[in-house]
Design a protein around this motif. Structure first.
Motif, PDB file in Angstrom:
ATOM      1  N   UNK A  30       0.851  -1.189   0.000  1.00  0.00           N
ATOM      2  CA  UNK A  30       0.000   0.000   0.000  1.00  0.00           C
ATOM      3  C   UNK A  30       0.888   1.241   0.000  1.00  0.00           C
ATOM      4  N   UNK A  31       0.247   2.372  -0.196  1.00  0.00           N
ATOM      5  CA  UNK A  31       0.885   3.649   0.101  1.00  0.00           C
ATOM      6  C   UNK A  31       0.638   3.941   1.574  1.00  0.00           C
ATOM      7  N   UNK A  32       1.697   4.299   2.277  1.00  0.00           N
ATOM      8  CA  UNK A  32       1.610   4.559   3.714  1.00  0.00           C
ATOM      9  C   UNK A  32       1.730   6.063   3.963  1.00  0.00           C
ATOM     10  N   UNK A  33       0.819   6.557   4.790  1.00  0.00           N
ATOM     11  CA  UNK A  33       0.747   7.987   5.084  1.00  0.00           C
ATOM     12  C   UNK A  33       0.858   8.228   6.585  1.00  0.00           C
ATOM     13  N   UNK A  34       1.618   9.231   6.958  1.00  0.00           N
ATOM     14  CA  UNK A  34       1.568   9.667   8.343  1.00  0.00           C
ATOM     15  C   UNK A  34       0.660  10.896   8.434  1.00  0.00           C
ATOM     16  N   UNK A  35       0.139  11.110   9.623  1.00  0.00           N
ATOM     17  CA  UNK A  35      -0.796  12.202   9.827  1.00  0.00           C
ATOM     18  C   UNK A  35      -0.705  12.711  11.255  1.00  0.00           C
ATOM     19  N   UNK A  36      -1.092  13.968  11.441  1.00  0.00           N
ATOM     20  CA  UNK A  36      -1.021  14.620  12.746  1.00  0.00           C
ATOM     21  C   UNK A  36      -2.390  15.126  13.148  1.00  0.00           C
ATOM     22  N   UNK A  51      -3.292  17.179   9.460  1.00  0.00           N
ATOM     23  CA  UNK A  51      -2.191  17.282   8.504  1.00  0.00           C
ATOM     24  C   UNK A  51      -1.783  15.888   8.026  1.00  0.00           C
ATOM     25  N   UNK A  52      -1.422  15.822   6.748  1.00  0.00           N
ATOM     26  CA  UNK A  52      -1.065  14.554   6.124  1.00  0.00           C
ATOM     27  C   UNK A  52       0.213  14.702   5.318  1.00  0.00           C
ATOM     28  N   UNK A  53       0.988  13.612   5.282  1.00  0.00           N
ATOM     29  CA  UNK A  53       2.124  13.568   4.389  1.00  0.00           C
ATOM     30  C   UNK A  53       1.704  13.142   2.994  1.00  0.00           C
ATOM     31  N   UNK A  54       2.676  13.067   2.118  1.00  0.00           N
ATOM     32  CA  UNK A  54       2.383  12.740   0.721  1.00  0.00           C
ATOM     33  C   UNK A  54       2.403  11.239   0.463  1.00  0.00           C
ATOM     34  N   UNK A  55       2.892  10.478   1.425  1.00  0.00           N
ATOM     35  CA  UNK A  55       2.867   9.032   1.314  1.00  0.00           C
ATOM     36  C   UNK A  55       4.174   8.433   0.841  1.00  0.00           C
ATOM     37  N   UNK A  56       4.393   7.188   1.225  1.00  0.00           N
ATOM     38  CA  UNK A  56       5.536   6.425   0.741  1.00  0.00           C
ATOM     39  C   UNK A  56       5.034   5.026   0.386  1.00  0.00           C
ATOM     40  N   UNK A  57       5.518   4.518  -0.718  1.00  0.00           N
ATOM     41  CA  UNK A  57       4.994   3.260  -1.248  1.00  0.00           C
ATOM     42  C   UNK A  57       5.731   2.069  -0.658  1.00  0.00           C
ATOM     43  N   UNK A  58       4.953   1.098  -0.249  1.00  0.00           N
ATOM     44  CA  UNK A  58       5.504  -0.173   0.239  1.00  0.00           C
ATOM     45  C   UNK A  58       4.925  -1.291  -0.630  1.00  0.00           C
ATOM     46  N   UNK A  59       5.802  -2.065  -1.208  1.00  0.00           N
ATOM     47  CA  UNK A  59       5.391  -3.193  -2.022  1.00  0.00           C
ATOM     48  C   UNK A  59       6.053  -4.450  -1.494  1.00  0.00           C
ATOM     49  N   UNK A  60       5.237  -5.440  -1.187  1.00  0.00           N
ATOM     50  CA  UNK A  60       5.741  -6.697  -0.644  1.00  0.00           C
ATOM     51  C   UNK A  60       5.436  -7.809  -1.644  1.00  0.00           C
ATOM     52  N   UNK A  61       6.473  -8.413  -2.154  1.00  0.00           N
ATOM     53  CA  UNK A  61       6.293  -9.491  -3.124  1.00  0.00           C
ATOM     54  C   UNK A  61       6.266 -10.841  -2.423  1.00  0.00           C
TER      55      UNK A  61
END
Length: 127
Positions: A92-98, A116-126
């Motif tokens: 998924x795309x992971x987002x942090x928020x405050x 407030x939200x970040x722009x996200x970081x992608x996590x891919x698990x094969x």
């Protein structure tokens, strides 16, 4: 100007670990409850974990609570998500928020609570 910047995502194999970081600026970090959410393709954004302002109280959703750990360092204005034993369904795309909320309550699991939200970081698990 408030900024939340996530990092640490990537492509890994099932069973691997990743640590996500979220660096905050432009806000008094220590007064915010912080959360991690994720959104898989075609799915709604879902709650992953939250941590109180001091870091003493945390809560993770059931599907990750034995594998993921949320933590924060108020001296570095950073919140972390340590993810172990990753599974393909964690992709998924992971987002942090405050959030300015009272603490780790049911409200802290709701996206609408967070300001407030970040722009996200992608996590891919094969597999």
């Amino acid at each position: 100007q408030v900024q939340l910047v996530e990092s640490g995502g990537g492509l890994v194999q099932a069973g691997a670990s990743l640590r996500l970081s979220c660096a905050a600026s432009g806000l008094t970090f220590s007064i915010y409850v912080m959360g991690w959410f994720r959104q898989a393709p075609g799915k709604e954004r879902e709650f992953v974990a939250t941590i109180s302002r001091s870091g003493t109280t945390t809560y993770c959703t059931d599907s990750v609570k034995d594998r993921f750990t949320i933590s924060r360092d108020n001296t570095k204005n950073t919140v972390y998500l340590q993810m172990n034993s990753l599974k393909p369904e964690d992709t998924a795309d992971y987002y942090c928020a405050a959030a300015l909320t009272s603490g780790v309550t049911s409200a802290a699991t709701k996206p609408n609570t967070y300001r407030y939200w970040g722009q996200g970081t992608q996590v891919t698990v094969s597999s």
